[in-house]
Design an enzyme around this catalytic site. Structure first.
Site: not given
Ligand code: ADP
Length: 399
Positions: A241, A385
């Site tokens: 990105r 997470e």
């Protein structure tokens, strides 16, 4: 207390079962190619060999069913009955402005997830499909949604409003939301605990550096700024990105560089970043190797990445009026001593002094990598997470 954590992607389902009294993982697995030919489940009961099961998985309902079959299997399962699951925690990517914390799933919460389809078009529909399938197949277990965006909802308006007409925020909700919130929250909790300090007394910069990367400025345990925006495209240069850009580049490349308008999103999300700069790879291990072998563009990509992280650290230190802790996490942050050194070179003016020997010796474990006289502590804290989702789920269901 057993908690099942479910993370549905558009063509995958990842899961882990935690025994929360010890925070240990009892089993984990991954269903791949959901809705595609050649789908399979890879499942592993802790301490045992992996098993791979080929099976037709037409949709997320099928994926949840083969996960259940594996969890109940007499050989490699970890429970006799689904009633042993006390609660299910779901990762949800986008929660917009209404999801300011993790929430027990109700019709209203499902409506919030649906309202955010436009912001998370690949992830939110898959997240909701996983929730619906779990509700149907495990109706007795309470379910909790844990959003990637909610940790950042404490940001003040000056940090999340873009410099565009205010009506775009009011009418369409166009603002900075931020992502990787579950990871940043985990770091904001673990880093002070590791140092034996209270989160309330610390200004912390959490650096989640992986394929996708973002930073969060955390003051007294609450996020005050983060680098990703309306979508995960903004902020640092990443694996594929672009990160921050002059927005006119978009219209310029469609007019002058033969990039069709429909392909611009793909171009900036999948072909840019360190992959686009280096022409070598989006993987930082490949880039470090190519740079060591003499590739100037691989070195340039690494330098740009480190420079961007350094600039964001400087700006967040300015935003908070100082920084007490810089914590590195995720694949690159936890494992690459070279990248951490590149980033920290020149940060001594903030009181952040890297200890080279400690840095070199640290890979994937909790560690202080700054010198003893460094007033700003530099840490490596492996993120988790799934455990954070399980903890939030336990806290909500336990109430
Ligand atoms: P994701 O965003 O997909 O969760 P990860 O957090 O797993 O990503 O990070 C993946 C990135 O971490 C890859 O670019 C990989 O090259 C990089 N990485 C992992 N281990 C190392 C290492 N030892 N040295 C350098 N980079 C590493």
């Amino acid at each position: 207390m057993k908690i099942l954590v479910v993370n549905c992607g558009s063509s995958s389902l990842k899961y882990q079962v935690f025994e929360m009294t010890t925070e240990e993982v009892l089993a984990k697995g991954l269903v791949e190619r959901v809705g595609l030919a050649g789908s399979s489940l890879t499942h592993r009961r802790e301490g045992r060999e992996k098993v791979e099961i080929k099976s037709e998985v037409k949709n997320h309902g099928d994926a949840v069913q083969i996960m259940i079959d594996a969890l109940l299997h007499p050989d490699y399962g970890v429970m006799k009955s689904l009633s042993e699951i006390d609660a299910i925690g779901h990762r949800v990517v986008h929660g917009g402005q209404k999801a300011v914390r993790s929430m027990l799933i109700t019709d209203e919460v499902k409506a919030i997830i649906r309202e955010c389809f436009a912001f998370g078009p690949l992830h939110n529909p898959a997240n909701l499909a996983g929730i619906t399938a779990c509700e149907q197949l495990m109706p007795a277990a309470p379910q909790v949604a844990v959003f990637d965006t909610s940790f950042h909802q404490t940001m003040p308006p000056k940090a999340y409003i873009y410099g565009i007409p205010y009506e775009l925020y009011e009418k369409y909700g166009i603002r900075r939301y931020g992502f990787h919130g579950t990871s940043h929250k985990f770091i904001a909790m673990r880093a002070p605990a590791f140092l034996g300090r209270s989160a309330a007394e610390l200004k912390l910069i959490s650096c989640h550096l992986g394929n996708g990367s973002s930073l969060a400025a955390v003051e007294r345990g609450a996020c005050v700024d983060t680098s990703m925006g309306l979508t995960p495209l903004e902020g640092l240069v990443m694996g594929t990105r672009s990160g921050d850009l002059d927005p006119t580049i978009v219209s310029y490349i469609t007019k002058n560089a033969q990039v069709p308008e429909n392909d611009v999103n793909d171009y900036l999300n999948k072909k840019s970043g360190v992959l686009g700069i280096s022409g070598v790879s989006s993987d930082f291990r490949d880039l470090e190797k190519a740079a060591a072998d003499g590739s100037e563009r691989a070195q340039l990509a690494l330098d740009i990445f480190a420079y961007h992280v350094k600039k964001y650290i400087g700006s967040y230190a300015a935003a908070m009026g100082g920084v007490d802790v810089i914590a590195f996490t995720a694949g690159l942050g936890e494992n690459s001593a070279d990248m951490r050194r590149l980033i920290c070179e020149g940060l001594e003016f903030l009181g952040a002094r890297l200890d080279d020997a400690r840095n070199e010796a640290t890979r994937g474990q909790d560690a202080v990598i700054s010198t003893d006289d460094s007033t700003c502590k530099i840490l490596v804290i492996p993120t988790n997470e799934e455990l954070m989702i399980a903890m939030d789920t336990r806290d909500i269901v336990g109430k």
